[in-house]
Design an enzyme around this catalytic site. Sequence first.
Site, PDB file in Angstrom:
ATOM      1  N   GLU A 239       0.822  -1.209   0.000  1.00 35.89           N
ATOM      2  CA  GLU A 239       0.000   0.000   0.000  1.00 35.89           C
ATOM      3  C   GLU A 239       0.862   1.267   0.000  1.00 35.89           C
ATOM      4  O   GLU A 239       0.528   2.272  -0.627  1.00 35.89           O
ATOM      5  CB  GLU A 239      -0.906  -0.048   1.238  1.00 35.89           C
ATOM      6  CG  GLU A 239      -1.563   1.244   1.665  1.00 35.89           C
ATOM      7  CD  GLU A 239      -2.823   1.579   0.898  1.00 35.89           C
ATOM      8  OE1 GLU A 239      -3.119   0.883  -0.086  1.00 35.89           O
ATOM      9  OE2 GLU A 239      -3.483   2.553   1.265  1.00 35.89           O
TER      10      GLU A 239
ATOM     11  N   THR B  81      -5.989  10.754  -5.277  1.00 33.18           N
ATOM     12  CA  THR B  81      -5.743  10.743  -3.828  1.00 33.18           C
ATOM     13  C   THR B  81      -4.757  11.844  -3.456  1.00 33.18           C
ATOM     14  O   THR B  81      -4.932  12.561  -2.472  1.00 33.18           O
ATOM     15  CB  THR B  81      -5.188   9.382  -3.379  1.00 33.18           C
ATOM     16  OG1 THR B  81      -6.131   8.368  -3.718  1.00 33.18           O
ATOM     17  CG2 THR B  81      -4.973   9.337  -1.872  1.00 33.18           C
TER      18      THR B  81
END
Lengths: 308, 308
Positions: free
Chosen positions: B130, B183
């Site tokens: 991630e 993001t």
Amino acid sequence: MSLNRIQVFAPASVANVGPGYDTFGFAIEHLGDVISLTKRSDSKLNILKSAGADLPTDPAKNVATVAIQSLLDSLDSQQGFDVHIKKLFKPGSGLGSSASSASGAVYAANKLLGEPYTDEQLLEFALDGEELASGMIHADNVAPSLLGGFQAVRSYEPLELFRIPTPEELRVLIIFPDVEVKTSEAKGLVPKELSVKEAREQWGNVGALIHAMHTADYKLMSHAITDRIAEPVRRQLIPHYGKVKQYAMDHGAVGFNISGSGPSMFALFKSAETAKSCMTEIEKVYQKADLPVMLNLSRINPNGCQVI
Amino acid sequence: MSLNRIQVFAPASVANVGPGYDTFGFAIEHLGDVISLTKRSDSKLNILKSAGADLPTDPAKNVATVAIQSLLDSLDSQQGFDVHIKKLFKPGSGLGSSASSASGAVYAANKLLGEPYTDEQLLEFALDGEELASGMIHADNVAPSLLGGFQAVRSYEPLELFRIPTPEELRVLIIFPDVEVKTSEAKGLVPKELSVKEAREQWGNVGALIHAMHTADYKLMSHAITDRIAEPVRRQLIPHYGKVKQYAMDHGAVGFNISGSGPSMFALFKSAETAKSCMTEIEKVYQKADLPVMLNLSRINPNGCQVI
């Protein structure tokens, strides 16, 4: 025949509880205010000479009478009272002294007036009194003193609280070394801004402490009772803070931190036995330093103000 | 005979959940990654052409293989895998796409390697994957995708999480209007500093949401699902955010906010019936605006990754 005189006990309280700055507070046992109210035949609010502390006798400057006045105003009542406050702990010790006086006063007055309000409704009047003392409202002391248990403030505007359950076996040790820490001075040390990262750490612990209380998860509880905001700057004002905290944490305390703005500290224990064995050693630390210390071991008080 | 091939479902997740910025996340049903892993006879990590999205085929740039590599490194293993990712939702939708891929990949690899690690231990490897995608670790997406349920991060360093119980009847509606929100762009809008007052409001709501989940207090829950940090600045990136939120809150939603960094939104409902009557109207809003929208109604998924 309506009641003319009443005596109530308003418990002291531990605010902040580690991460919950201006948010968490719980009531304790034994320490608090004993407030006696007597109805007068006139509309005067009269403060009698207090016991256990020198409190202001001017009704405009005493938190108890300011709180009662706020209650009377909302009822449009002209009822006068004689108010006597007996303090079972020292003002300025970080145990919500003015919150106890304000809570006990409105609780007693409401009873003598025939209970026009619920206990929850009394909160705003008690906060009016507390505001006089600290210049701002501290629901984290007033709510537990008035309503009991472990209270958390969701929001100040509008005011909304919730009560967190606590494990039955939990015990609280209060350690009060008799030095003066002014709330205003302690407040001044606290930063006004936080990085989002610091704030996130704080609310991770706020959340974890609530979850740990719900589930009696003592490991999580001990990690969660930590504070990024007040403890780092206020601990220097409290003699032997580091030493006493270390000792308690090494000897069974689940958590340890400053009570309110200090100098009182609180330690949580899983049982009274573990707490008691710690108390002797902590007393020795302050005896050696020739500093008076008061220790109080109790449950988290499930009750707020009560008629005695 | 040891297993050579496995297929797992790794659920999508809703991070932040209102006040819990970088702290809260829960898994949902139906949406997620289907990850297939096949053991190779060599040490190569090979990404097959993905389905449902164009994902990087360079194993050093794909979150799934970076996560698997981290797991292999810790085992000092040379085992190679063919990795196939089928995405059941769009990356960049605010539903933890990279977290699903990273979680599913390490979960599958761990199974094929004979389960040297517990699911909880896999978290750090999934977070390594991630980290590649977002430049930082987001346990609030990875933890629910891997472990299921409503997860909260107490601390990032060291990493410590806890799982919050949720009322059985609670339903989650995901609303994904098909617009791109990067993001990195959404992150850039979020302030770096908070006043202590703002931070306190946020953790009052963090605490209240946890308490409300424990006690199924829907009134408190609806007040607590609010956000001072991301929602005020990110809502402008999401078409018709205000209108859709208002409609949902007026028609039975317990809470409504942005999922992760958006553009997906989530709404919580006390029952599937209430949610369904809302869905039709929300679809109409986006049809009228000629904007594709995907709706998904499910429970909070109690399961994380699962073999299928």
